[in-house]
Design a protein around this motif. Sequence first.
Motif, PDB file in Angstrom:
ATOM      1  N   GLN A 283      16.239   1.631  14.131  1.00 41.51           N
ATOM      2  CA  GLN A 283      17.494   2.153  14.681  1.00 41.51           C
ATOM      3  C   GLN A 283      18.613   1.121  14.536  1.00 41.51           C
ATOM      4  O   GLN A 283      19.738   1.460  14.128  1.00 41.51           O
ATOM      5  CB  GLN A 283      17.302   2.530  16.152  1.00 41.51           C
ATOM      6  N   ALA A 284      18.320  -0.127  14.850  1.00 41.92           N
ATOM      7  CA  ALA A 284      19.335  -1.182  14.726  1.00 41.92           C
ATOM      8  C   ALA A 284      19.800  -1.310  13.282  1.00 41.92           C
ATOM      9  O   ALA A 284      21.001  -1.465  13.016  1.00 41.92           O
ATOM     10  CB  ALA A 284      18.770  -2.505  15.239  1.00 41.92           C
ATOM     11  N   GLU A 285      18.871  -1.219  12.353  1.00 46.73           N
ATOM     12  CA  GLU A 285      19.239  -1.295  10.938  1.00 46.73           C
ATOM     13  C   GLU A 285      20.114  -0.113  10.532  1.00 46.73           C
ATOM     14  O   GLU A 285      21.109  -0.261   9.808  1.00 46.73           O
ATOM     15  CB  GLU A 285      17.986  -1.333  10.073  1.00 46.73           C
ATOM     16  N   ALA A 286      19.765   1.085  11.016  1.00 45.78           N
ATOM     17  CA  ALA A 286      20.497   2.294  10.644  1.00 45.78           C
ATOM     18  C   ALA A 286      21.918   2.299  11.195  1.00 45.78           C
ATOM     19  O   ALA A 286      22.796   2.972  10.640  1.00 45.78           O
ATOM     20  CB  ALA A 286      19.750   3.533  11.130  1.00 45.78           C
ATOM     21  N   LEU A 287      22.177   1.555  12.262  1.00 43.77           N
ATOM     22  CA  LEU A 287      23.530   1.489  12.805  1.00 43.77           C
ATOM     23  C   LEU A 287      24.482   0.785  11.843  1.00 43.77           C
ATOM     24  O   LEU A 287      25.702   0.982  11.936  1.00 43.77           O
ATOM     25  CB  LEU A 287      23.532   0.778  14.164  1.00 43.77           C
ATOM     26  N   ASP A 288      23.930  -0.042  10.952  1.00 42.03           N
ATOM     27  CA  ASP A 288      24.721  -0.708   9.908  1.00 42.03           C
ATOM     28  C   ASP A 288      25.933  -1.403  10.517  1.00 42.03           C
ATOM     29  O   ASP A 288      27.067  -1.240  10.072  1.00 42.03           O
ATOM     30  CB  ASP A 288      25.162   0.318   8.854  1.00 42.03           C
ATOM     31  N   ALA A 289      25.682  -2.188  11.565  1.00 43.63           N
ATOM     32  CA  ALA A 289      26.776  -2.770  12.336  1.00 43.63           C
ATOM     33  C   ALA A 289      26.690  -4.282  12.451  1.00 43.63           C
ATOM     34  O   ALA A 289      27.439  -4.882  13.216  1.00 43.63           O
ATOM     35  CB  ALA A 289      26.778  -2.161  13.738  1.00 43.63           C
ATOM     36  N   GLY A 290      25.766  -4.911  11.708  1.00 46.19           N
ATOM     37  CA  GLY A 290      25.524  -6.313  11.963  1.00 46.19           C
ATOM     38  C   GLY A 290      24.726  -6.468  13.243  1.00 46.19           C
ATOM     39  O   GLY A 290      24.206  -5.491  13.788  1.00 46.19           O
ATOM     40  N   PRO A 291      24.639  -7.670  13.787  1.00 46.49           N
ATOM     41  CA  PRO A 291      23.863  -7.867  15.018  1.00 46.49           C
ATOM     42  C   PRO A 291      24.396  -7.016  16.165  1.00 46.49           C
ATOM     43  O   PRO A 291      25.595  -6.980  16.413  1.00 46.49           O
ATOM     44  CB  PRO A 291      24.025  -9.363  15.307  1.00 46.49           C
ATOM     45  N   VAL A 292      23.494  -6.322  16.855  1.00 47.03           N
ATOM     46  CA  VAL A 292      23.886  -5.422  17.937  1.00 47.03           C
ATOM     47  C   VAL A 292      23.405  -5.988  19.273  1.00 47.03           C
ATOM     48  O   VAL A 292      22.408  -6.712  19.346  1.00 47.03           O
ATOM     49  CB  VAL A 292      23.315  -3.998  17.737  1.00 47.03           C
ATOM     50  N   HIS A 293      24.143  -5.646  20.317  1.00 51.79           N
ATOM     51  CA  HIS A 293      23.727  -5.992  21.673  1.00 51.79           C
ATOM     52  C   HIS A 293      22.677  -4.979  22.121  1.00 51.79           C
ATOM     53  O   HIS A 293      22.934  -3.774  22.144  1.00 51.79           O
ATOM     54  CB  HIS A 293      24.932  -5.951  22.613  1.00 51.79           C
ATOM     55  N   LEU A 294      21.507  -5.452  22.465  1.00 53.40           N
ATOM     56  CA  LEU A 294      20.376  -4.604  22.814  1.00 53.40           C
ATOM     57  C   LEU A 294      20.199  -4.572  24.321  1.00 53.40           C
ATOM     58  O   LEU A 294      20.144  -5.621  24.982  1.00 53.40           O
ATOM     59  CB  LEU A 294      19.114  -5.149  22.146  1.00 53.40           C
TER      60      LEU A 294
END
Length: 290
Positions: free
Chosen positions: A97-108
């Motif tokens: 899911q984090a990869e699919a957001l295509d947003a760079g590092p995400v706050h989890l």
Amino acid sequence: MSKPPRLTLPSVARAHRLGTARGEFAVHEAGEPLRGTALLVPGFTGSKEDFIGLLEPLAAAGYRVVAVDGRGQYESPGPRDESAYTCEELARDLLAQAEALDAGPVHLVGHSLGGLISRAAVLRDAAPFASLTLLSSGPAAIAEDQQARTKLLIAALEALRDDMPAMWAAMRAQDPADAVPDSPALAGFLRERWLATVPEQLIGTGRVLISEPDRVAELADVPLRKLVLSGVVDYAWPVPLMDDMARRLSAARVVVEGAEHSPNAENPQVTAGALAAFWDTSAIPTAAIR
């Protein structure tokens, strides 16, 4: 179980499906990534709706916010196979899911069970993440009295997995006589969510809650900013236990007044403010913010 403060999405949000390398997931999304992107992971018996109250204030703070149903959870499909719902399998989903957001590092942000899954994802690969927030989630398995309740629930699910309406009726029959009744709309939603969730997902994730080992030392070694956030009391993990976990992690610590196990639903404005403050700064004081 978490009860959303409302059921309608704010005007800034939309419901859609996030396609990933591990399948599609139902999500609620709001905001633009002016300051970053956040991925919100719900807990046991929960869903993306548990974060509805956070969407608008976090979007207003400049964040793109994506709340997700995990596999087999409410509106996301999942197999009738208990092996698909181990903590490691669900962590792999989260990384996809984090990869699919295509947003760079995400706050989890992981709520309750979602915190255990989020921790497993970070321990597997921390690179996709800008920070980790453990929201009403503890260092290991849930408290002993809650383990006993969860074991009974798992046993009932194993017996009644093909009759989830009967299981729901039996659960609600155990509600305290003096409990404040849910509104008809909320009662209908909670039943619908229960019936839509794959029984094996509930069995598998229930087993995670009663068996998860303490992995705090491993997590402390991961060079990622961390926040432990909770209400003032918690039935799943006692608040002093979360205080100690924050110390062991050298994590920021926030306690939200007017909230118990679900600050995201019980006091979303204060919770959103604490999250945005944490994301906006390199550090916040470890003393509780009230």
